[in-house]
Design an enzyme around this catalytic site. Structure first.
Site, PDB file in Angstrom:
ATOM      1  N   ASP A 320       0.821  -1.214   0.000  1.00  0.00           N
ATOM      2  CA  ASP A 320       0.000   0.000   0.000  1.00  0.00           C
ATOM      3  C   ASP A 320       0.855   1.265   0.000  1.00  0.00           C
ATOM      4  O   ASP A 320       0.482   2.274   0.595  1.00  0.00           O
ATOM      5  CB  ASP A 320      -0.975   0.005   1.195  1.00  0.00           C
ATOM      6  CG  ASP A 320      -2.077   1.044   1.027  1.00  0.00           C
ATOM      7  OD1 ASP A 320      -2.381   1.416  -0.121  1.00  0.00           O
ATOM      8  OD2 ASP A 320      -2.617   1.510   2.043  1.00  0.00           O
ATOM      9  N   LYS A 347       4.402   7.387   0.151  1.00  0.00           N
ATOM     10  CA  LYS A 347       4.291   6.604   1.373  1.00  0.00           C
ATOM     11  C   LYS A 347       5.475   5.665   1.579  1.00  0.00           C
ATOM     12  O   LYS A 347       5.763   5.263   2.702  1.00  0.00           O
ATOM     13  CB  LYS A 347       2.977   5.811   1.363  1.00  0.00           C
ATOM     14  CG  LYS A 347       1.776   6.697   1.747  1.00  0.00           C
ATOM     15  CD  LYS A 347       0.427   6.057   1.461  1.00  0.00           C
ATOM     16  CE  LYS A 347       0.118   4.903   2.372  1.00  0.00           C
ATOM     17  NZ  LYS A 347      -1.211   4.314   2.039  1.00  0.00           N
ATOM     18  N   VAL A 562      -3.466   4.464  20.117  1.00  0.00           N
ATOM     19  CA  VAL A 562      -2.453   5.446  19.718  1.00  0.00           C
ATOM     20  C   VAL A 562      -3.104   6.797  19.414  1.00  0.00           C
ATOM     21  O   VAL A 562      -2.495   7.854  19.603  1.00  0.00           O
ATOM     22  CB  VAL A 562      -1.577   4.921  18.545  1.00  0.00           C
ATOM     23  CG1 VAL A 562      -2.307   4.929  17.228  1.00  0.00           C
ATOM     24  CG2 VAL A 562      -0.278   5.696  18.457  1.00  0.00           C
ATOM     25  N   CYS A 625     -13.936   3.307  11.371  1.00  0.00           N
ATOM     26  CA  CYS A 625     -14.437   4.446  12.143  1.00  0.00           C
ATOM     27  C   CYS A 625     -14.408   4.213  13.652  1.00  0.00           C
ATOM     28  O   CYS A 625     -14.086   5.111  14.408  1.00  0.00           O
ATOM     29  CB  CYS A 625     -15.853   4.791  11.711  1.00  0.00           C
ATOM     30  SG  CYS A 625     -15.973   5.066   9.943  1.00  0.00           S
ATOM     31  N   HIS A 626     -14.769   3.009  14.089  1.00  0.00           N
ATOM     32  CA  HIS A 626     -14.852   2.771  15.539  1.00  0.00           C
ATOM     33  C   HIS A 626     -13.543   2.281  16.129  1.00  0.00           C
ATOM     34  O   HIS A 626     -13.454   2.073  17.338  1.00  0.00           O
ATOM     35  CB  HIS A 626     -15.999   1.808  15.858  1.00  0.00           C
ATOM     36  CG  HIS A 626     -17.347   2.418  15.604  1.00  0.00           C
ATOM     37  ND1 HIS A 626     -17.919   3.347  16.441  1.00  0.00           N
ATOM     38  CD2 HIS A 626     -18.215   2.264  14.575  1.00  0.00           C
ATOM     39  CE1 HIS A 626     -19.094   3.725  15.948  1.00  0.00           C
ATOM     40  NE2 HIS A 626     -19.296   3.086  14.820  1.00  0.00           N
TER      41      HIS A 626
HETATM   42  C1  HEC Z   1     -17.970   5.175   8.135  1.00  0.00           C
HETATM   43  C2  HEC Z   1     -17.764   5.192   9.537  1.00  0.00           C
HETATM   44  C3  HEC Z   1     -18.489   4.167  10.368  1.00  0.00           C
HETATM   45  C4  HEC Z   1     -18.513   2.795  10.210  1.00  0.00           C
HETATM   46  C5  HEC Z   1     -17.798   1.968   9.165  1.00  0.00           C
HETATM   47  C6  HEC Z   1     -19.321   2.297  11.288  1.00  0.00           C
HETATM   48  N1  HEC Z   1     -19.767   3.322  12.066  1.00  0.00           N
HETATM   49 FE1  HEC Z   1     -20.957   3.192  13.716  1.00  0.00          FE
HETATM   50  N2  HEC Z   1     -20.972   5.214  13.889  1.00  0.00           N
HETATM   51  C7  HEC Z   1     -20.269   6.073  13.102  1.00  0.00           C
HETATM   52  C8  HEC Z   1     -20.499   7.432  13.552  1.00  0.00           C
HETATM   53  C9  HEC Z   1     -19.875   8.690  12.969  1.00  0.00           C
HETATM   54  C10 HEC Z   1     -21.390   7.343  14.626  1.00  0.00           C
HETATM   55  C11 HEC Z   1     -21.949   8.493  15.453  1.00  0.00           C
HETATM   56  C12 HEC Z   1     -23.132   9.115  14.760  1.00  0.00           C
HETATM   57  C13 HEC Z   1     -23.720  10.219  15.607  1.00  0.00           C
HETATM   58  O1  HEC Z   1     -23.128  11.280  15.660  1.00  0.00           O
HETATM   59  O2  HEC Z   1     -24.743   9.954  16.269  1.00  0.00           O
HETATM   60  C14 HEC Z   1     -21.664   5.929  14.810  1.00  0.00           C
HETATM   61  C15 HEC Z   1     -22.514   5.426  15.794  1.00  0.00           C
HETATM   62  C16 HEC Z   1     -22.662   4.084  16.061  1.00  0.00           C
HETATM   63  C17 HEC Z   1     -23.444   3.547  17.142  1.00  0.00           C
HETATM   64  C18 HEC Z   1     -24.224   4.359  18.138  1.00  0.00           C
HETATM   65  C19 HEC Z   1     -23.436   4.494  19.391  1.00  0.00           C
HETATM   66  C20 HEC Z   1     -24.189   5.213  20.474  1.00  0.00           C
HETATM   67  O3  HEC Z   1     -24.056   4.837  21.651  1.00  0.00           O
HETATM   68  O4  HEC Z   1     -24.915   6.167  20.170  1.00  0.00           O
HETATM   69  C21 HEC Z   1     -23.308   2.199  17.096  1.00  0.00           C
HETATM   70  C22 HEC Z   1     -23.941   1.201  18.046  1.00  0.00           C
HETATM   71  C23 HEC Z   1     -22.485   1.880  15.980  1.00  0.00           C
HETATM   72  N3  HEC Z   1     -22.114   3.050  15.370  1.00  0.00           N
HETATM   73  C24 HEC Z   1     -22.094   0.618  15.611  1.00  0.00           C
HETATM   74  C25 HEC Z   1     -21.358   0.301  14.485  1.00  0.00           C
HETATM   75  C26 HEC Z   1     -21.003  -1.047  14.110  1.00  0.00           C
HETATM   76  C27 HEC Z   1     -21.327  -2.280  14.894  1.00  0.00           C
HETATM   77  C28 HEC Z   1     -20.307  -0.952  12.941  1.00  0.00           C
HETATM   78  C29 HEC Z   1     -19.776  -2.082  12.076  1.00  0.00           C
HETATM   79  C30 HEC Z   1     -20.747  -3.083  11.725  1.00  0.00           C
HETATM   80  C31 HEC Z   1     -20.216   0.457  12.611  1.00  0.00           C
HETATM   81  N4  HEC Z   1     -20.862   1.180  13.572  1.00  0.00           N
HETATM   82  C32 HEC Z   1     -19.554   0.953  11.497  1.00  0.00           C
HETATM   83  C33 HEC Z   1     -19.457   5.760  12.034  1.00  0.00           C
HETATM   84  C34 HEC Z   1     -19.271   4.485  11.548  1.00  0.00           C
END
Ligand code: HEC
Length: 695
Positions: A320, A347, A562, A625-626
């Site tokens: 990559d 990179k 990190v 994201c998470h």
């Molecule tokens: C592209 C980025 C992205 C991906 C990929 C993503 N999420 Fe999220 N998720 C977010 C964002 C940003 C928020 C917050 C949204 C908001 O401001 O309420 C969020 C919020 C959440 C929440 C709510 C949390 C709360 O307590 O309010 C849950 C549960 C969650 N995501 C689960 C998942 C799971 C499980 C996956 C994979 C299957 C996943 N997300 C994949 C960006 C992502």
């Protein structure tokens, strides 16, 4: 003479801004080629040269102590890792999923906001989770790409849509980079090869009408199928020989997802091309070719899009190592004679000086810790690779990591010091394809899985690596100075004629360093991560510095502990546009304290180890994201602290709904009940592990 015209213009700007904020200055080839007039910052790298350099001197190494906050503005967007523009006293900012803002640079007052609705329109492409890194300006219009692949033209004075065009030709692609405009053409690339069998290309559109002018494909398509008169010949004559005959089925990659440089002296455009699809060279190209034009600088005629030359930085890329980083134009002495060159730190960790006219390598040296290659051969221009780097004998740990020694956060170049200021990373990563299904590549679209390597979702520890701001002298190919900065996800740099270099850091500080010595001259505590890219401009004779702050985003934001160690929290921290001027003393609005997120204790949930293990694999959909190991780096809420995971119903309900799509949380209506339960047990297991370790 020139000066008088400018003064006249400045006067009309003043009157017209008070009335309607319509720009009076014409942003065209002349303005974008003007290195000397620093009033506007009208393109991503300010001028065509992509130097991220301001010739303004009011804020300088003597006065910078007086620099303070003039105003700040909190915005309702997800991602703030972006480069603003400033034209005629108006700051233009595309943040989050291409929500464009125009803000009065003197007062910080919002003039208009345009929501492209790209999060809502992106569908599965939202899972790639980037948001946009910048925008472009030309002749009274603002141009921006979107996650769902559109290119938009907005009227700068009003924020009204002038035209929009869908630029993508296949599923798997999305746009995160800024367009570039020259000769009345808007050029845009796309991303996606990390996650899907896609083929990279760029398209030029007429800035007035949105009509396609030309398109250039970066890698060959299906043999014998003519699909693009502009690129077909170069691909057949040069590139196709470096691929196997069936390799096109994987798409090939070579996305131009970030850097493109227009050269006004030679009327050329240079593309910085990305890595292959998939990353694993053995899967992508079993006959083992160089795979042109992957990981290369490719020069095209800017009017026709015809191929002129290429220089490949990483032949047969397997790590990559994109070349999609800045290509800064300069004229520097080489053997006593001025040469027109490109300054490029891709990179792969080397710093390249490339002749712009011929595409020939002038020199290349290691910019930091690099172990995959010993050096670049001066005669062949090819890297001299170290042993077992293609993981043919199992896992290998290499510097730089797949994040790159230098990635998209922009470098800046000061013609005054002759130095390039580069944010670099000293991080290793393991490369291996053990256990990978080697039969045809089956990617999960928009998900960082199966790029032909062993994918992992484990946390990245706090001390995983370090970042270094390097002031590099391209004439001697040596560092003039280096500063170790904290963390691994810092912002791009701005260099100014006031002998300053600005950079924001993930630990919440903005610094101004002396450009010649690296002495730390000024620090501002923003109270949260600052990884936006600073710009400078002036209005009514006053110089400003503008940059964004807010939770880390994009791939660099997702790196677990990190990034999480700095305590910026996606839920509570503002997405903030900050502007600084001399003697300004506006206080920052209240900012929640940074703190590492504590997982929620939920002893009532009995974690099933089998379910949790399967959940670790399913979690690959969430990692961008998470965060790895379910430790959020800042881009999105930390799931270990989410009460929604305490019941299957509330968790499943959220995942399958589109309730948070506009906030950047994709809809996952394709997950089975079993997968959701696995994910829940995985996250709860990670939460329990952290809670137990703290006790
Ligand atoms: C592209 C980025 C992205 C991906 C990929 C993503 N999420 Fe999220 N998720 C977010 C964002 C940003 C928020 C917050 C949204 C908001 O401001 O309420 C969020 C919020 C959440 C929440 C709510 C949390 C709360 O307590 O309010 C849950 C549960 C969650 N995501 C689960 C998942 C799971 C499980 C996956 C994979 C299957 C996943 N997300 C994949 C960006 C992502």
């Amino acid at each position: 003479m020139r000066k008088n015209i400018w003064m006249g213009l400045a006067l009309c700007v003043w009157t017209s801004v008070t009335l309607a904020a319509a720009p009076a200055v014409t942003v065209d080839n002349k303005l974008l080629a003007d290195e000397a007039d620093g009033r506007n910052w009208a393109a991503y790298g300010r001028t065509f040269g992509e130097g991220h350099y301001s010739p303004l001197t009011q804020i300088n190494d003597k006065t910078v102590q007086r620099l303070g906050l003039a105003w700040s503005l909190d915005l309702d967007v997800t991602n703030m890792q972006t480069t603003p523009l400033a034209v005629d006293g108006v700051v233009y900012l595309a943040a989050g999923y291409s929500i464009v803002h125009a803000v009065d640079a003197r007062s910080g007052k919002l003039l208009w906001r345009y929501d492209s609705k790209s999060a809502e329109k992106a569908g599965k492409a939202l899972r790639a989770g980037w948001g946009v890194r910048g925008l472009a300006f030309w002749d009274g219009h603002v141009f921006v790409g979107t996650q769902d692949g559109r290119l938009l033209s907005l009227v700068a004075g009003t924020g009204k849509l002038a035209w929009e065009v869908q630029t993508l030709n296949q599923e798997g692609l999305f746009i995160s980079g800024a367009p570039r405009v020259f000769n009345g053409l808007v050029l845009i690339g796309n991303a996606g090869s990390d996650f899907a069998p896609v083929r990279g290309y760029v398209t030029a559109y007429d800035a007035k009408t949105g009509k396609q002018a030309w398109r250039f494909f970066v890698v060959p398509g299906k043999p014998g199928v003519a699909d693009n008169a502009v690129s077909d010949k170069a691909l057949a004559d040069i590139a196709a020989r470096t691929w196997g005959k069936d390799d096109w089925q994987h798409g090939g990659g070579g996305q131009v997802w970030n850097a493109m440089t227009y050269d006004p002296e030679l009327n050329r455009v240079y593309l910085g091309t990305g890595s292959g699809a998939p990353w694993n060279w053995k899967l992508r190209s079993p006959e083992k070719g160089d795979n042109l034009f992957l990981a290369s600088v490719v020069a095209l005629d800017a009017t026709t899009g015809q191929y002129l030359w290429h220089y490949q930085t990483t032949p047969g890329d397997a790590w990559d190592y994109d070349s999609a980083t800045d290509m800064t134009l300069a004229t520097i002495p080489v053997n006593g004679k001025p040469r027109k060159v490109i300054l490029h730190a891709p990179k792969n960790g080397f710093f390249y000086v490339i002749d712009r006219e011929s595409g020939k390598l002038i020199s290349a040296e290691k910019l930091g810790k690099v172990t995959w290659a010993d050096r670049v051969d001066a005669v062949t221009g090819r890297p001299v690779e170290s042993g077992n780097i293609r993981y043919e004998k199992g896992e290998v740990n290499l510097y730089p990591s797949f994040l790159g020694l230098h990635a998209w956060p922009p470098q800046s170049y000061s013609p005054r010091t002759g130095l390039v200021y580069i944010p670099t990373l000293e991080v290793a990563s393991g490369f291996s394809d053990e256990g990978v299904d080697k039969s045809p590549w089956k990617p999960l679209l928009y998900t960082p899985s199966y790029s032909g390597l062993t994918a992992g979702t484990t946390d990245v520890p706090e001390e995983a690596g370090k970042s270094i701001l390097v002031a590099w002298d391209p004439r001697t190919q040596k560092a003039a100075w280096k500063i170790e900065t904290r963390g691994i996800s810092n912002g791009g740099t701005l260099a100014t004629a006031g002998n300053l270099v600005f950079q924001g850091h993930a630990d919440g500080k903005v610094h101004a360093y002396a450009a010649d010595t690296g002495r730390d001259l000024w620090t501002f505590a923003a109270g949260q991560a600052v990884t936006g890219v600073p710009i400078s401009y002036s209005v009514d004779g006053k110089q400003y510095i503008t940059l964004t702050a807010g939770p880390l985003t994009g791939v660099a934001g997702g790196f677990g502990s990190v990034s999480a160690q700095w305590g910026t929290n996606a839920r509570i921290h503002p997405r903030r546009l900050m502007t600084f001027a001399l003697d300004a003393k506006t206080p920052l609005p209240a900012t929640p304290l940074t703190a590492r997120i504590k997982p929620l204790a939920a002893p009532q949930i009995k974690v099933d180890a089998k379910l949790a293990e399967a959940g670790g694999a399913a979690y690959i959909r969430c990692v961008t994201c998470h965060g790895p190991g379910a430790v959020a780096g800042g881009a999105a809420p930390d799931l270990r602290a989410s009460a929604l995971l305490l019941s299957h119903e509330s968790f499943a309900g959220l995942l399958r709904s589109n309730a948070l799509v506009s906030k950047g949380m994709p809809q996952f209506d394709d997950l089975s009940d079993q997968q959701i339960e696995q994910l829940r047990h995985y996250v709860r297991q990670k939460a329990n592990e952290t809670l137990a370790a703290k006790r």
